[in-house]
Design an enzyme around this catalytic site. Sequence first.
Site, PDB file in Angstrom:
ATOM      1  CD  GLU A  56      -3.924   0.928  -2.298  1.00  0.00           C
ATOM      2  OE1 GLU A  56      -2.767   0.992  -2.739  1.00  0.00           O
ATOM      3  OE2 GLU A  56      -4.236   1.239  -1.123  1.00  0.00           O
ATOM      4  CD  GLU A  91      -1.211   3.753  -5.052  1.00  0.00           C
ATOM      5  OE1 GLU A  91      -0.621   3.402  -4.000  1.00  0.00           O
ATOM      6  OE2 GLU A  91      -2.362   4.213  -5.058  1.00  0.00           O
TER       7      GLU A  91
END
Length: 297
Positions: A142, A227
């Site tokens: 991320e 996710e």
Amino acid sequence: MLALIFALANSIDPIGRLSVKNNKIVDELAQPAMLRGVGLSWHNWWSDFYTAEVVNWIKSTFHGTVTRAAIGCEQENGLFSNPDLAYNSLYAVVDASIAAGIKVIVDFQTFQIHTSEAKDFFTKVATKYKGRSNVIYEIFNEPESASWSQIKQYSIELINTIRAIDSSAFILVPTPNWDQYIEQAAADPIDAQNIAYTLHIYVATHPMSYLDNAKASLSKIPIFGSEIGAMSASGDGDLDVSKFNTWINFYEESKISYLAWGVQSKAESCSIVGTSGKLTDLTEWGKLFRDTITKYQ
């Protein structure tokens, strides 16, 4: 008959090698391939869950066809300070996933660009698992602050590094702002084959404009939801079941693969199992996700 022969010949990975066709992920027969599963939490804190037992539990309890090994980098006991723990944890999960016949995502779990370290990591892992169609490479978890231009340059270097070892490897590319600004990648995609772009959504925090952006991006790039959580982006708070179902409906209708975060036993909403650490002790989130994906698997 062809499909039967293919399945028998590839029983260790029934889906076979993934690729991209018309911005959709497909299997070796060029049929739509959609993966659903549960991701493991940071290995450096939750290595006890990096076992064959947990991989088989994901496959049986959730009917999962994919899991994700989140190899933490900078944190205490992470890859950079304790590489033995990182590689031992990773290899245990990858080997178990191959044996179970499911896909496994090798996730370089960091928020900042570490080009040299990432090249070393993926060179080692891709060399070990060269030719294994079960293995998917997620080259950056991320990005917290990197721009798309920085992420793009990093990704091109990592794609080239992995493809020099395994030319047909399937690779997941990050997007800006913790994998939420998918539209920036769609506006300036990487010129490479068989890659998809990651989208991380925590529905209680993220606005529905992110869903609009994802829908608008579908005609330009393939999306992979590595996710998703029904809680806030902090990993805690109440579950927003209505918004979660809206996102799942979009993923299902669009054949976008997705994984829940995550297998850990911390006292917070995003934990799939309770603080007992027992796999039979599913949390509210664990039960919601199990009941959701088993409808489709």
